[in-house]
Scaffold this motif. Structure first.
Motif, PDB file in Angstrom:
ATOM      1  N   GLY A  11       0.814  -1.210   0.000  1.00 10.45           N
ATOM      2  CA  GLY A  11       0.000   0.000   0.000  1.00 10.45           C
ATOM      3  C   GLY A  11       0.844   1.255   0.000  1.00 10.45           C
ATOM      4  N   LYS A  12       0.795   1.997   1.079  1.00 10.40           N
ATOM      5  CA  LYS A  12       1.497   3.266   1.159  1.00 10.40           C
ATOM      6  C   LYS A  12       2.959   3.120   1.562  1.00 10.40           C
ATOM      7  CE  LYS A  12      -2.675   5.789   2.422  1.00 10.40           C
ATOM      8  NZ  LYS A  12      -3.303   6.623   3.436  1.00 10.40           N
ATOM      9  N   LYS A  13       3.366   1.939   2.017  1.00  9.37           N
ATOM     10  CA  LYS A  13       4.733   1.741   2.486  1.00  9.37           C
ATOM     11  C   LYS A  13       5.365   0.546   1.785  1.00  9.37           C
ATOM     12  CE  LYS A  13       3.798   3.424   7.139  1.00  9.37           C
ATOM     13  NZ  LYS A  13       3.841   3.080   8.561  1.00  9.37           N
ATOM     14  N   LEU A  35       9.899   1.746   4.208  1.00  2.98           N
ATOM     15  CA  LEU A  35      10.335   2.859   3.381  1.00  2.98           C
ATOM     16  C   LEU A  35       9.107   3.578   2.847  1.00  2.98           C
ATOM     17  CD1 LEU A  35      13.067   1.077   1.232  1.00  2.98           C
ATOM     18  CD2 LEU A  35      13.401   2.429   3.295  1.00  2.98           C
ATOM     19  N   ASP A  36       9.265   4.862   2.596  1.00  2.00           N
ATOM     20  CA  ASP A  36       8.197   5.650   1.991  1.00  2.00           C
ATOM     21  C   ASP A  36       8.512   5.785   0.501  1.00  2.00           C
ATOM     22  OD1 ASP A  36       6.195   7.376   1.285  1.00  2.00           O
ATOM     23  OD2 ASP A  36       6.922   9.050   2.485  1.00  2.00           O
ATOM     24  N   PRO A  37       7.793   5.081  -0.376  1.00  6.54           N
ATOM     25  CA  PRO A  37       8.118   5.136  -1.799  1.00  6.54           C
ATOM     26  C   PRO A  37       7.820   6.490  -2.447  1.00  6.54           C
ATOM     27  CG  PRO A  37       6.129   3.854  -1.459  1.00  6.54           C
ATOM     28  CD  PRO A  37       6.672   4.195  -0.100  1.00  6.54           C
ATOM     29  N   LYS A  38       7.041   7.320  -1.773  1.00 10.60           N
ATOM     30  CA  LYS A  38       6.697   8.633  -2.322  1.00 10.60           C
ATOM     31  C   LYS A  38       7.442   9.752  -1.599  1.00 10.60           C
ATOM     32  CE  LYS A  38       2.192   7.060  -3.808  1.00 10.60           C
ATOM     33  NZ  LYS A  38       0.752   7.228  -3.730  1.00 10.60           N
ATOM     34  N   ALA A  39       8.647   9.467  -1.133  1.00 14.75           N
ATOM     35  CA  ALA A  39       9.436  10.469  -0.422  1.00 14.75           C
ATOM     36  C   ALA A  39       9.801  11.606  -1.374  1.00 14.75           C
ATOM     37  CB  ALA A  39      10.695   9.829   0.154  1.00 14.75           C
ATOM     38  N   LYS A  45      13.793  11.445   2.182  1.00 19.58           N
ATOM     39  CA  LYS A  45      14.759  10.653   1.419  1.00 19.58           C
ATOM     40  C   LYS A  45      15.911  10.202   2.307  1.00 19.58           C
ATOM     41  CE  LYS A  45      13.653  12.705  -3.032  1.00 19.58           C
ATOM     42  NZ  LYS A  45      14.143  13.502  -4.162  1.00 19.58           N
ATOM     43  N   GLU A  46      16.356  11.079   3.194  1.00 20.22           N
ATOM     44  CA  GLU A  46      17.441  10.728   4.115  1.00 20.22           C
ATOM     45  C   GLU A  46      16.988   9.640   5.084  1.00 20.22           C
ATOM     46  OE1 GLU A  46      21.166  10.607   5.630  1.00 20.22           O
ATOM     47  OE2 GLU A  46      20.525  11.767   3.885  1.00 20.22           O
ATOM     48  N   LEU A  47      15.751   9.713   5.557  1.00 16.29           N
ATOM     49  CA  LEU A  47      15.209   8.688   6.437  1.00 16.29           C
ATOM     50  C   LEU A  47      15.163   7.333   5.719  1.00 16.29           C
ATOM     51  CD1 LEU A  47      13.978   7.934   9.154  1.00 16.29           C
ATOM     52  CD2 LEU A  47      11.748   8.565   8.230  1.00 16.29           C
TER      53      LEU A  47
END
Length: 66
Positions: A11-13, A35-39, A45-47
């Motif tokens: 889903g979102k992650k 991970l957040d694919p929509k960073a 992005k650093e996270l």
């Protein structure tokens, strides 16, 4: 025995997990790291980058343990 870091979209992650493979047998270990694919921002992005580094460190430790 090999230990591979893999990603699975949920889903979102994006979930990170380890895939153990030995003599035709597979075992999965979920790391509870995401991970957040929509960073978009630098902080997001650093996270993601830090999370991937942590997951790779865990993968290397598991490989050494085996």
């Amino acid at each position: 025995m090999t230990v591979t870091l893999r990603k699975r979209n949920q889903g979102k992650k994006t979930s990170l997990y380890l895939d153990y493979y030995h003599k035709g047998n597979r075992k999965l270990e979920y790391l509870k790291l995401y991970l957040d694919p929509k960073a978009k921002t630098k902080q997001e992005k650093e996270l993601n980058k830090q999370t991937l580094q942590l997951a790779e460190t865990i993968r290397a430790q598991r490989q050494i343990e085996i």
